[in-house]
Design an enzyme around this catalytic site. Structure first.
Site, short mmCIF file in Angstrom:
data_model
loop_
_atom_site.label_atom_id
_atom_site.label_comp_id
_atom_site.label_asym_id
_atom_site.label_seq_id
_atom_site.Cartn_x
_atom_site.Cartn_y
_atom_site.Cartn_z
N HIS A 52 -4.97 -1.03 6.74
CA HIS A 52 -4.15 -2.09 6.12
C HIS A 52 -4.11 -3.32 7.03
O HIS A 52 -3.07 -3.65 7.62
CB HIS A 52 -2.75 -1.49 5.94
CG HIS A 52 -1.80 -2.26 5.10
ND1 HIS A 52 -1.55 -3.59 5.28
CD2 HIS A 52 -1.01 -1.85 4.09
CE1 HIS A 52 -0.63 -3.96 4.40
NE2 HIS A 52 -0.28 -2.93 3.67
N ASP A 57 -1.18 -8.96 -5.02
CA ASP A 57 -1.22 -7.55 -4.60
C ASP A 57 -2.24 -6.87 -5.51
O ASP A 57 -1.93 -6.48 -6.63
CB ASP A 57 0.18 -6.95 -4.76
CG ASP A 57 0.30 -5.57 -4.12
OD1 ASP A 57 -0.72 -5.05 -3.62
OD2 ASP A 57 1.41 -5.01 -4.13
N GLU A 86 -7.62 -5.16 3.13
CA GLU A 86 -7.55 -3.74 3.51
C GLU A 86 -8.74 -2.98 2.93
O GLU A 86 -9.11 -3.19 1.78
CB GLU A 86 -6.25 -3.13 2.95
CG GLU A 86 -5.02 -3.97 3.24
CD GLU A 86 -3.79 -3.52 2.46
OE1 GLU A 86 -3.67 -2.30 2.18
OE2 GLU A 86 -2.97 -4.37 2.11
C1 BG6 Z 1 0.04 -3.30 0.36
C2 BG6 Z 1 0.45 -2.82 -1.01
O1 BG6 Z 1 -1.09 -2.62 0.77
O2 BG6 Z 1 1.09 -3.04 1.28
C3 BG6 Z 1 1.72 -3.54 -1.42
O3 BG6 Z 1 -0.59 -3.07 -1.94
C4 BG6 Z 1 2.81 -3.31 -0.38
O4 BG6 Z 1 2.14 -3.07 -2.68
C5 BG6 Z 1 2.28 -3.73 0.98
O5 BG6 Z 1 3.95 -4.05 -0.73
C6 BG6 Z 1 3.26 -3.51 2.13
O6 BG6 Z 1 3.69 -2.20 2.15
P1 BG6 Z 1 4.79 -1.73 3.17
O7 BG6 Z 1 5.10 -0.29 2.84
O8 BG6 Z 1 4.21 -1.89 4.54
O9 BG6 Z 1 5.98 -2.64 2.95
#
Ligand code: BG6
Length: 281
Positions: free
Chosen positions: A146, A189, A247
Site C-alpha cells: 500500500h 479509491d 498500490e
Molecule cells: C486504500 C483503500 O487502499 O486504503 C481505501 O482502497 C482505504 O478504501 C485506504 O480507505 C486507507 O485504509 P486505512 O485502513 O489505512 O485507513
C-alpha cells in the site's frame, strides 16, 4: 504502547527508515528528497496502523471479501516481524523480514504459512513479498503493498499505464473503464485490473515516479481528498494534496489461492527520474 524507533539504513544516495512493526517501510529519501509520504498525524502505537510509507496489507484488503474483517487491511501491518538479515553497502541496503503463522495464528486459522519480505533501497526501491503455504491445507488471501507516494500537488499529477483498464470505483461502487491517464479531481479509491508499469508525472516536483509491479493482478489508486482526510484522525486535514497511493495487490476476485507447498510473490519497484528524462516505459 508506543513503537520502538525505526531502523535507519543509509546508502550513498538514500536514507530509509523501516519499522519491524509491520515490516513497515516508513520513509525513503533519495538525494534528500522524500519519495514516500508520511502523515504528520500518524499514530505510533502497537495495535494501530501507521499512516504513510508502505503498509503491508495481508491476508485481507480493507474489510476483506466478506466485508466484515477487522482490523482493516489485515494483521500483517499491525504485527511485529522478525528481521532475518540486514546488509548495508554504499550502493544499496537490504532488509529481509519474516512473519509466520506461529506468530500470528489468528490471521488464517488452521493454516501454516511463512511470509518473507525483502526490502532493498539504493538508487531505487525494490520490494518482494512471498507467501508460502507451509502446511497441509490450501488457503486464499488478499494482499497489497500500500505504497504512499509523495507528490507536489495531487491535482496536477497524471498517472499513465492504466489506459483501457477496467476498475472498481470504491467511491461509487460502480465498474468503469479507464480512458487515458488517471487524474485526481475528487476522492479517488479505485481497484484497477492490471499492473505492470505505471508512471506518475509530477510537474510541481519536476519528476516522474516510475513504478513497476510483478505478480500483482491489481493496482489500487487512492487519495482521500477533503472530507475523508478530515474524517481520519491520523491524517492531517490539509495533507491530502501531497500524497497519492499507487498500490500493487491481489484483491477481491484476484485473491490468491495457495495449495500446500506452493508459494506466490509480488514485487514492487519505484524509481525517480527528472521530468526531462525519457521514461523508458
Ligand atoms: C486504500 C483503500 O487502499 O486504503 C481505501 O482502497 C482505504 O478504501 C485506504 O480507505 C486507507 O485504509 P486505512 O485502513 O489505512 O485507513
Amino acid at each position: 504502547m508506543s513503537l520502538d524507533a525505526p531502523r535507519e539504513v543509509r546508502t550513498a544516495r538514500s536514507v530509509a527508515e523501516v519499522y519491524d512493526y509491520g515490516a513497515h517501510v516508513w520513509s525513503w529519501r533519495l538525494d534528500g528528497q522524500p519519495v514516500l509520504w508520511t502523515s504528520g498525524s500518524s499514530r505510533y502505537e502497537r495495535g494501530k496502523p501507521l499512516r504513510g510509507g508502505i503498509p503491508v496489507c495481508w491476508p485481507w484488503f480493507g474489510p476483506g471479501r466478506s466485508g466484515d474483517k477487522t482490523p482493516a487491511h489485515g494483521l500483517a501491518r499491525v504485527s511485529s516481524w522478525t528481521l532475518k538479515d540486514l546488509r548495508e553497502t554504499p550502493d544499496g541496503a537490504r532488509l529481509a523480514y519474516q512473519l509466520t503463522s506461529r506468530g500470528v495464528p489468528e490471521a488464517l486459522p488452521g493454516t501454516d504459512w511463512t511470509l518473507t519480505y525483502d526490502v532493498s533501497v539504493g538508487e531505487d526501491l525494490e520490494l518482494a513479498l512471498t507467501v508460502t503455504n507451509t502446511g497441509s491445507v490450501p488457503f486464499s488471501y488478499e494482499l497489497a503493498l500500500h505504497t504512499y507516494l509523495t507528490v507536489g500537488d495531487v491535482r496536477q499529477v497524471s498517472v499513465s499505464g492504466l489506459d483501457g483498464a477496467s476498475y472498481l470505483d470504491k467511491v461509487t461502487g460502480r465498474r468503469e473503464r479507464q480512458e487515458g491517464d488517471v487524474t485526481v479531481t475528487q476522492e479517488t479509491d479505485r481497484v484497477y485490473d492490471g499492473g505492470g508499469e505505471i508512471v506518475v508525472t509530477d510537474p510541481v516536483l519536476g519528476r516522474r515516479l516510475l513504478v513497476s509491479t510483478e505478480g500483482a493482478a491489481n493496482t489500487v489508486v487512492w487519495n482521500p481528498w477533503v472530507a475523508k482526510a478530515a474524517a481520519m484522525s491520523d491524517f492531517g486535514d490539509d495533507e491530502w494534496p501531497g500524497m497519492l497511493c499507487i498500490e500493487a495487490g491481489n484483491v477481491l476476485e484476484h485473491a490468491v489461492h495457495l495449495s500446500p507447498g506452493a508459494a506466490a510473490s509480488v514485487r514492487y519497484r519505484a524509481e525517480v527520474v527528472p521530468l526531462s528524462a525519457p521514461t523508458g516505459y
